[in-house]
Design a protein around this motif. Structure first.
Motif, PDB file in Angstrom:
ATOM      1  N   GLU A 147     112.074  38.063  64.755  1.00  0.00           N
ATOM      2  CA  GLU A 147     113.134  39.058  64.578  1.00  0.00           C
ATOM      3  C   GLU A 147     113.309  39.889  65.843  1.00  0.00           C
ATOM      4  O   GLU A 147     114.436  40.177  66.261  1.00  0.00           O
ATOM      5  CB  GLU A 147     112.824  39.962  63.379  1.00  0.00           C
ATOM      6  N   MET A 148     112.199  40.263  66.462  1.00  0.00           N
ATOM      7  CA  MET A 148     112.263  41.026  67.707  1.00  0.00           C
ATOM      8  C   MET A 148     112.937  40.199  68.792  1.00  0.00           C
ATOM      9  O   MET A 148     113.809  40.701  69.520  1.00  0.00           O
ATOM     10  CB  MET A 148     110.862  41.425  68.174  1.00  0.00           C
ATOM     11  N   ALA A 149     112.545  38.933  68.891  1.00  0.00           N
ATOM     12  CA  ALA A 149     113.135  38.066  69.916  1.00  0.00           C
ATOM     13  C   ALA A 149     114.639  37.957  69.726  1.00  0.00           C
ATOM     14  O   ALA A 149     115.399  38.066  70.696  1.00  0.00           O
ATOM     15  CB  ALA A 149     112.486  36.681  69.864  1.00  0.00           C
ATOM     16  N   LEU A 150     115.074  37.767  68.503  1.00  0.00           N
ATOM     17  CA  LEU A 150     116.508  37.634  68.248  1.00  0.00           C
ATOM     18  C   LEU A 150     117.252  38.931  68.557  1.00  0.00           C
ATOM     19  O   LEU A 150     118.383  38.895  69.048  1.00  0.00           O
ATOM     20  CB  LEU A 150     116.745  37.184  66.804  1.00  0.00           C
ATOM     21  N   ALA A 151     116.628  40.060  68.297  1.00  0.00           N
ATOM     22  CA  ALA A 151     117.259  41.351  68.590  1.00  0.00           C
ATOM     23  C   ALA A 151     117.413  41.576  70.092  1.00  0.00           C
ATOM     24  O   ALA A 151     118.303  42.320  70.521  1.00  0.00           O
ATOM     25  CB  ALA A 151     116.434  42.489  67.976  1.00  0.00           C
ATOM     26  N   LYS A 152     116.595  40.906  70.897  1.00  0.00           N
ATOM     27  CA  LYS A 152     116.655  41.058  72.356  1.00  0.00           C
ATOM     28  C   LYS A 152     117.747  40.186  72.980  1.00  0.00           C
ATOM     29  O   LYS A 152     117.930  40.189  74.190  1.00  0.00           O
ATOM     30  CB  LYS A 152     115.300  40.690  72.976  1.00  0.00           C
ATOM     31  N   LYS A 153     118.456  39.408  72.163  1.00  0.00           N
ATOM     32  CA  LYS A 153     119.556  38.545  72.634  1.00  0.00           C
ATOM     33  C   LYS A 153     119.089  37.605  73.753  1.00  0.00           C
ATOM     34  O   LYS A 153     119.624  37.630  74.870  1.00  0.00           O
ATOM     35  CB  LYS A 153     120.735  39.378  73.125  1.00  0.00           C
ATOM     36  N   PRO A 154     118.115  36.739  73.453  1.00  0.00           N
ATOM     37  CA  PRO A 154     117.600  35.833  74.487  1.00  0.00           C
ATOM     38  C   PRO A 154     118.561  34.680  74.762  1.00  0.00           C
ATOM     39  O   PRO A 154     119.596  34.552  74.107  1.00  0.00           O
ATOM     40  CB  PRO A 154     116.301  35.320  73.865  1.00  0.00           C
ATOM     41  N   SER A 155     118.163  33.810  75.680  1.00  0.00           N
ATOM     42  CA  SER A 155     118.942  32.612  75.980  1.00  0.00           C
ATOM     43  C   SER A 155     119.067  31.769  74.714  1.00  0.00           C
ATOM     44  O   SER A 155     118.313  31.939  73.757  1.00  0.00           O
ATOM     45  CB  SER A 155     118.257  31.805  77.083  1.00  0.00           C
ATOM     46  N   ALA A 156     120.001  30.844  74.740  1.00  0.00           N
ATOM     47  CA  ALA A 156     120.284  30.020  73.561  1.00  0.00           C
ATOM     48  C   ALA A 156     119.051  29.252  73.081  1.00  0.00           C
ATOM     49  O   ALA A 156     118.787  29.189  71.877  1.00  0.00           O
ATOM     50  CB  ALA A 156     121.424  29.056  73.862  1.00  0.00           C
ATOM     51  N   GLU A 165     103.950  45.024  70.101  1.00  0.00           N
ATOM     52  CA  GLU A 165     104.244  46.260  70.825  1.00  0.00           C
ATOM     53  C   GLU A 165     104.385  46.000  72.321  1.00  0.00           C
ATOM     54  O   GLU A 165     105.267  46.563  72.975  1.00  0.00           O
ATOM     55  CB  GLU A 165     103.169  47.313  70.546  1.00  0.00           C
ATOM     56  N   GLU A 166     103.531  45.134  72.873  1.00  0.00           N
ATOM     57  CA  GLU A 166     103.647  44.764  74.290  1.00  0.00           C
ATOM     58  C   GLU A 166     104.981  44.079  74.551  1.00  0.00           C
ATOM     59  O   GLU A 166     105.668  44.383  75.526  1.00  0.00           O
ATOM     60  CB  GLU A 166     102.516  43.810  74.690  1.00  0.00           C
ATOM     61  N   LEU A 167     105.330  43.136  73.694  1.00  0.00           N
ATOM     62  CA  LEU A 167     106.582  42.400  73.868  1.00  0.00           C
ATOM     63  C   LEU A 167     107.804  43.315  73.757  1.00  0.00           C
ATOM     64  O   LEU A 167     108.790  43.118  74.460  1.00  0.00           O
ATOM     65  CB  LEU A 167     106.691  41.280  72.828  1.00  0.00           C
ATOM     66  N   SER A 168     107.722  44.306  72.888  1.00  0.00           N
ATOM     67  CA  SER A 168     108.881  45.179  72.654  1.00  0.00           C
ATOM     68  C   SER A 168     109.276  45.962  73.903  1.00  0.00           C
ATOM     69  O   SER A 168     110.424  46.389  74.022  1.00  0.00           O
ATOM     70  CB  SER A 168     108.600  46.140  71.497  1.00  0.00           C
ATOM     71  N   LYS A 169     108.369  46.118  74.843  1.00  0.00           N
ATOM     72  CA  LYS A 169     108.635  46.888  76.067  1.00  0.00           C
ATOM     73  C   LYS A 169     109.361  46.066  77.127  1.00  0.00           C
ATOM     74  O   LYS A 169     109.812  46.614  78.136  1.00  0.00           O
ATOM     75  CB  LYS A 169     107.317  47.418  76.640  1.00  0.00           C
ATOM     76  N   LEU A 170     109.482  44.766  76.905  1.00  0.00           N
ATOM     77  CA  LEU A 170     110.069  43.877  77.909  1.00  0.00           C
ATOM     78  C   LEU A 170     111.516  43.536  77.566  1.00  0.00           C
ATOM     79  O   LEU A 170     111.916  43.608  76.411  1.00  0.00           O
ATOM     80  CB  LEU A 170     109.246  42.593  78.005  1.00  0.00           C
ATOM     81  N   GLU A 171     112.251  43.125  78.583  1.00  0.00           N
ATOM     82  CA  GLU A 171     113.655  42.732  78.412  1.00  0.00           C
ATOM     83  C   GLU A 171     113.945  41.477  79.236  1.00  0.00           C
ATOM     84  O   GLU A 171     113.198  41.143  80.153  1.00  0.00           O
ATOM     85  CB  GLU A 171     114.602  43.857  78.881  1.00  0.00           C
ATOM     86  N   GLY A 172     115.032  40.817  78.903  1.00  0.00           N
ATOM     87  CA  GLY A 172     115.542  39.704  79.700  1.00  0.00           C
ATOM     88  C   GLY A 172     114.551  38.580  79.896  1.00  0.00           C
ATOM     89  O   GLY A 172     113.819  38.178  78.988  1.00  0.00           O
ATOM     90  N   ALA A 173     114.528  38.057  81.128  1.00  0.00           N
ATOM     91  CA  ALA A 173     113.682  36.911  81.463  1.00  0.00           C
ATOM     92  C   ALA A 173     112.196  37.239  81.293  1.00  0.00           C
ATOM     93  O   ALA A 173     111.420  36.376  80.881  1.00  0.00           O
ATOM     94  CB  ALA A 173     113.964  36.447  82.888  1.00  0.00           C
ATOM     95  N   ALA A 174     111.821  38.474  81.587  1.00  0.00           N
ATOM     96  CA  ALA A 174     110.413  38.873  81.425  1.00  0.00           C
ATOM     97  C   ALA A 174     110.008  38.802  79.954  1.00  0.00           C
ATOM     98  O   ALA A 174     108.913  38.334  79.618  1.00  0.00           O
ATOM     99  CB  ALA A 174     110.183  40.277  81.969  1.00  0.00           C
ATOM    100  N   PHE A 175     110.907  39.244  79.075  1.00  0.00           N
ATOM    101  CA  PHE A 175     110.618  39.152  77.640  1.00  0.00           C
ATOM    102  C   PHE A 175     110.516  37.699  77.218  1.00  0.00           C
ATOM    103  O   PHE A 175     109.583  37.311  76.512  1.00  0.00           O
ATOM    104  CB  PHE A 175     111.691  39.854  76.794  1.00  0.00           C
ATOM    105  N   GLU A 176     111.488  36.893  77.594  1.00  0.00           N
ATOM    106  CA  GLU A 176     111.492  35.490  77.178  1.00  0.00           C
ATOM    107  C   GLU A 176     110.206  34.779  77.589  1.00  0.00           C
ATOM    108  O   GLU A 176     109.601  34.056  76.798  1.00  0.00           O
ATOM    109  CB  GLU A 176     112.709  34.754  77.759  1.00  0.00           C
ATOM    110  N   LYS A 177     109.789  34.983  78.850  1.00  0.00           N
ATOM    111  CA  LYS A 177     108.561  34.341  79.328  1.00  0.00           C
ATOM    112  C   LYS A 177     107.358  34.823  78.518  1.00  0.00           C
ATOM    113  O   LYS A 177     106.544  34.021  78.054  1.00  0.00           O
ATOM    114  CB  LYS A 177     108.338  34.618  80.812  1.00  0.00           C
ATOM    115  N   ALA A 178     107.251  36.133  78.332  1.00  0.00           N
ATOM    116  CA  ALA A 178     106.107  36.689  77.594  1.00  0.00           C
ATOM    117  C   ALA A 178     106.125  36.246  76.134  1.00  0.00           C
ATOM    118  O   ALA A 178     105.069  35.946  75.551  1.00  0.00           O
ATOM    119  CB  ALA A 178     106.111  38.212  77.699  1.00  0.00           C
ATOM    120  N   TYR A 179     107.311  36.184  75.534  1.00  0.00           N
ATOM    121  CA  TYR A 179     107.433  35.758  74.141  1.00  0.00           C
ATOM    122  C   TYR A 179     106.987  34.308  73.982  1.00  0.00           C
ATOM    123  O   TYR A 179     106.188  33.975  73.096  1.00  0.00           O
ATOM    124  CB  TYR A 179     108.877  35.939  73.657  1.00  0.00           C
ATOM    125  N   ILE A 180     107.479  33.429  74.839  1.00  0.00           N
ATOM    126  CA  ILE A 180     107.116  32.013  74.742  1.00  0.00           C
ATOM    127  C   ILE A 180     105.626  31.831  75.036  1.00  0.00           C
ATOM    128  O   ILE A 180     104.933  31.075  74.332  1.00  0.00           O
ATOM    129  CB  ILE A 180     107.990  31.138  75.673  1.00  0.00           C
TER     130      ILE A 180
END
Length: 191
Positions: free
Chosen positions: A61-70, A119-134
């Motif tokens: 849910e967090m990942a989807l809210a961050k509007k990641p790549s397709a 909580e760590e992931l929530s602080k990131l955005e964009g490409a940094a978030f995507e990399k950390a999430y994956i």
């Protein structure tokens, strides 16, 4: 005084149980002790599986809210759907078997670790978030596979719960492979 009262109550309970057991036609249900034992021994695997599903749904849910790549959004939607479905199946199975969740130290530690990771992931955005999430999904699914193999399956006594864990393991392995593919694609794209 308290000791005397406790001793008296225990004695009365034991005498009543013995009298009940010796009455013709007054036997407890054949599987009642076994069912209670099974429910207790399966409580921790149910609780761990519940905590894993909860974390994966919230992270998706967090990942989807961050509007990641397709591709990452597609992966997060798949995780959300499959872990939600697994959560429902886990809950239904636990209810049918009488195996409620058990808040053991292992379950509490898993929940705390999962919350900290989100909580760590929530602080990131964009490409940094995507990399950390994956990367987190690779780590999470690797750890869950090991936990299923090394801990949950060996401690599970109920055949249906064991089957559910094996089915879950199949999905987790698929999720891990997809996360590894996404991580590899991200690494190649960043070169």
């Amino acid at each position: 005084m308290k000791t005397t009262v406790l001793f008296t109550c225990l004695s009365a309970a034991l005498i009543s149980a013995a009298a009940f057991a010796n009455q013709p036609g007054m036997t407890p249900p054949a599987n009642s002790a076994q069912s209670m034992s099974t429910a207790r021994s399966d409580a921790e695997p149910v609780a761990i599986l519940t905590a894993v599903n909860d974390h994966e749904v919230k992270a998706a849910e967090m990942a989807l809210a961050k509007k990641p790549s397709a591709k990452v959004a597609e992966y997060a939607r798949m995780l959300h759907g499959e872990h939600t479905s697994n959560q429902v199946k886990t809950s239904e199975l636990a209810s049918a078997q009488g195996a409620s969740t058990s808040e053991t130290p292992a379950v509490a530690a898993l929940k705390a670790k999962s919350k900290a990771k989100r909580e760590e992931l929530s602080k990131l955005e964009g490409a940094a978030f995507e990399k950390a999430y994956i990367d987190a999904m690779v780590q999470d699914h690797t750890e869950v596979l090991a936990k299923i193999d090394d801990e949950l399956l060996p401690m599970t006594t109920d055949a249906e719960l064991s089957k559910h864990l094996r089915d879950t393991r199949t999905h987790i392995a698929k999720h891990l492979e997809q996360a590894k593919e996404l991580a590899k694609a991200n690494a190649q794209a960043s070169r």
